[in-house]
Design a protein around this motif. Structure first.
Motif, short mmCIF file in Angstrom:
data_model
loop_
_atom_site.label_atom_id
_atom_site.label_comp_id
_atom_site.label_asym_id
_atom_site.label_seq_id
_atom_site.Cartn_x
_atom_site.Cartn_y
_atom_site.Cartn_z
N VAL A 296 44.31 26.76 -112.01
CA VAL A 296 45.44 26.14 -110.99
C VAL A 296 46.67 26.33 -111.43
O VAL A 296 47.68 27.00 -110.63
CB VAL A 296 45.01 24.91 -110.49
N MET A 300 50.29 28.13 -109.13
CA MET A 300 51.15 27.10 -108.57
C MET A 300 52.53 27.27 -108.94
O MET A 300 53.51 26.61 -108.26
CB MET A 300 50.74 25.75 -108.97
N HIS A 304 54.08 26.80 -103.16
CA HIS A 304 52.76 26.37 -102.92
C HIS A 304 52.43 25.10 -101.93
O HIS A 304 51.70 24.04 -102.11
CB HIS A 304 52.29 25.79 -104.44
N VAL A 307 47.70 25.39 -99.65
CA VAL A 307 46.89 26.08 -100.88
C VAL A 307 45.36 26.26 -99.98
O VAL A 307 45.17 25.16 -99.40
CB VAL A 307 46.78 25.06 -101.75
N VAL A 321 45.36 20.86 -107.97
CA VAL A 321 46.70 21.17 -107.00
C VAL A 321 47.28 20.11 -106.55
O VAL A 321 48.60 20.30 -106.33
CB VAL A 321 45.61 21.97 -105.92
N VAL A 327 53.49 20.19 -102.41
CA VAL A 327 51.80 20.69 -101.72
C VAL A 327 51.93 19.62 -100.43
O VAL A 327 51.63 18.60 -100.57
CB VAL A 327 50.63 20.28 -102.66
N VAL A 330 45.85 21.36 -98.42
CA VAL A 330 45.06 22.03 -99.13
C VAL A 330 43.82 22.02 -98.28
O VAL A 330 43.12 20.82 -97.86
CB VAL A 330 44.70 20.94 -100.57
N TYR A 380 48.62 31.38 -96.41
CA TYR A 380 48.73 30.35 -97.55
C TYR A 380 49.64 30.95 -98.50
O TYR A 380 49.61 32.02 -98.95
CB TYR A 380 47.29 30.05 -98.22
N VAL A 382 49.09 29.81 -101.71
CA VAL A 382 48.19 30.08 -103.01
C VAL A 382 46.51 30.22 -102.49
O VAL A 382 46.27 29.29 -101.61
CB VAL A 382 48.29 28.97 -104.13
#
Length: 470
Positions: A296, A300, A304, A307, A321, A327, A330, A380, A382
């Motif tokens: 990961v 990142m 990010h 994700v 993450v 972030v 996710v 996204y 990532v």
């Protein structure tokens, strides 16, 4: 010359129907045995394409041998058919338990199993193939004893029922037997159906034409086979638990057949925790943190906020993450809902993943990654490909140019895709094939080494790139 004076308890038309029904059921059972061997060998040994090729090619070869051997049995076809079905029910019904026992108790490693017990797989394939091959010539004789007809017509009738029965068996195996009974009990149940069908057909339809010794031989053989299968069915639970302890150790505490795969959890503390998928070690509490951080962290380094994790239903990649500031969302696309349930509720696994599923930023969708990427419209920063090892045949399409092309399509400008492609030292050809596939999808590649040599991580490239380590 065939005996055309057989006295039947039913009309010739009904007798012909019953024989063809027996052909249908026996063909279905035969195909279930083949699929059972293929599935179990792929599960225990891996490389499903190779195992399917070995099992099917050996069986087809053996069926030819069985057909030739059956020529010597035609003059007492009813009795020999009953005995052949009893033998097939015993060998086919017990094959799964025998192979699993060999896997559990003949060695401590996959190499030991793959070396010696592949021969056992070939022996079962050969034996089952010979017995299946002997069925059709004997059944042609039986159907001609009911009503005299040309050989072409009799063979066509038998083969038609045989092929339709094979279709039924092929559909029943994945959609009925595996979900309801599981591999071991499913094979035993199939053997019982095979024995009952063969015995009932011979004794019920042709019993008057058999000698007393012949009737007793068929009845005794099938009763003994059914007794063995019933005893094995009663003990199969204890057998599976003992075999599982032999394979996974005494601290195996959870074993779940999810419908996608078998999931086994061992140990209860972080460092002693192991997770196995279909017999393969997928997560080890001793070193998983190094693996997931290495997977990961390099990806990142850059934007990010959004994700996407492909696979990773265990929540361990998500844990890494979610540790990064910035972030906002996710998304996990995971095929196996059973793994997600364990990641949420199993105390050891949920502690290991830092209770990632409690985080409101995390969302999970049950779907097959390749298919879901086709319809995904979001983008996204990532994309993390936390999927089964590229050396496993069943996951080949998840390492294809087409798959990486779909993943690249959902990358935002400057986004990064990270892929596990190793280990390069053990399988350099696999690693560089994955790297070539990623480049063919239009992404620049930045290989980087294993967690043992990850410090310092590589500098990120702020274009659409693929990072992957070995």
């Amino acid at each position: 010359m065939l005996d055309s004076s057989v006295r039947l308890p039913v009309s010739p038309r009904a007798g012909r129907f019953l024989v063809l029904l027996g052909v249908f059921v026996c063909a279905a059972c035969g195909l279930v045995y083949e699929l059972e061997l293929v599935a179990l060998a792929a599960y225990l040994i891996g490389d499903s394409v190779t195992q399917a090729s070995v099992v099917l090619s050996v069986m087809v070869f053996a069926m030819g041998i069985g057909s030739l051997l059956a020529k010597r049995l035609r003059h007492r076809a009813p009795m020999w058919f009953g005995l052949v079905e009893a033998a097939l029910a015993l060998v086919g019904g017990c094959s799964a338990m025998a192979l699993y026992a060999a896997f559990a108790w003949t060695g401590d490693s996959g190499e030991v199993w793959a070396g010696g017990s592949r021969y056992l797989l070939a022996v079962f394939s050969l034996a089952i193939g010979v017995l299946i091959g002997a069925e059709v010539p004997l059944l042609v004789v039986l159907i001609q004893r009911i009503r005299r007809q040309d050989a072409d017509g009799a063979v066509a009738d038998v083969f038609a029922a045989d092929y339709v029965g094979a279709l039924a068996g092929g559909l029943a195996f994945p959609f009925l037997l595996l979900p309801v009974f599981g591999q071991l009990t499913g094979a035993l149940f199939t053997g019982a159906v095979n024995a009952v069908t063969g015995c009932a057909l011979v004794l019920g339809l042709f019993g008057r034409g058999l000698s007393v010794r012949g009737r007793w031989a068929v009845l005794t053989a099938n009763v003994l086979v059914l007794a063995v299968l019933a005893s094995a069915a009663v003990l199969v639970g204890d057998f599976e638990r003992a075999a599982r302890r032999a394979v996974y150790g005494a601290d195996a505490r959870v074993a779940v057949q999810t419908g996608v795969q078998e999931v086994v959890l061992t140990g209860g503390r972080k460092r002693s925790f192991d997770l196995y998928l279909d017999g393969r070690l997928r997560i080890s509490g001793r070193d998983e943190r190094r693996y997931h951080r290495a997977l990961v962290a390099p990806a990142m380094r850059g934007p990010h906020a959004r994700v996407l994790i492909l696979g990773g239903g265990d929540g361990l990649a998500a844990r890494e993450v979610l540790r990064h500031r910035g972030v906002r969302r996710v998304d996990i696309i995971e095929l196996d809902a059973g793994v997600v349930r364990l990641a949420r509720h199993d105390p050891a696994l949920s502690e290991l993943n830092g209770h990632a599923y409690r985080d409101p930023r995390l969302r999970v969708e049950q779907a097959e990654a390749f298919r879901r990427l086709r319809s995904l419209r979001a983008t996204y920063d990532v994309v993390i490909s936390d999927l089964p090892d590229p050396g496993i045949t069943a996951g080949t399409k998840l390492y294809s140019v087409e798959f990486y092309g779909l993943a690249a399509r959902v990358l935002a400008p400057g986004g990064r895709l990270v892929v596990h492609a190793g280990p390069v030292s053990a399988r350099p050809r696999v690693f560089w094939t994955v790297e070539a596939s990623v480049r063919a999808a239009g992404l620049r590649t930045v290989p980087y080494p294993s967690p043992l040599h990850i410090s310092p991580p590589p500098r990120p490239l702020y274009t659409s790139d693929a990072l992957f380590f070995f």
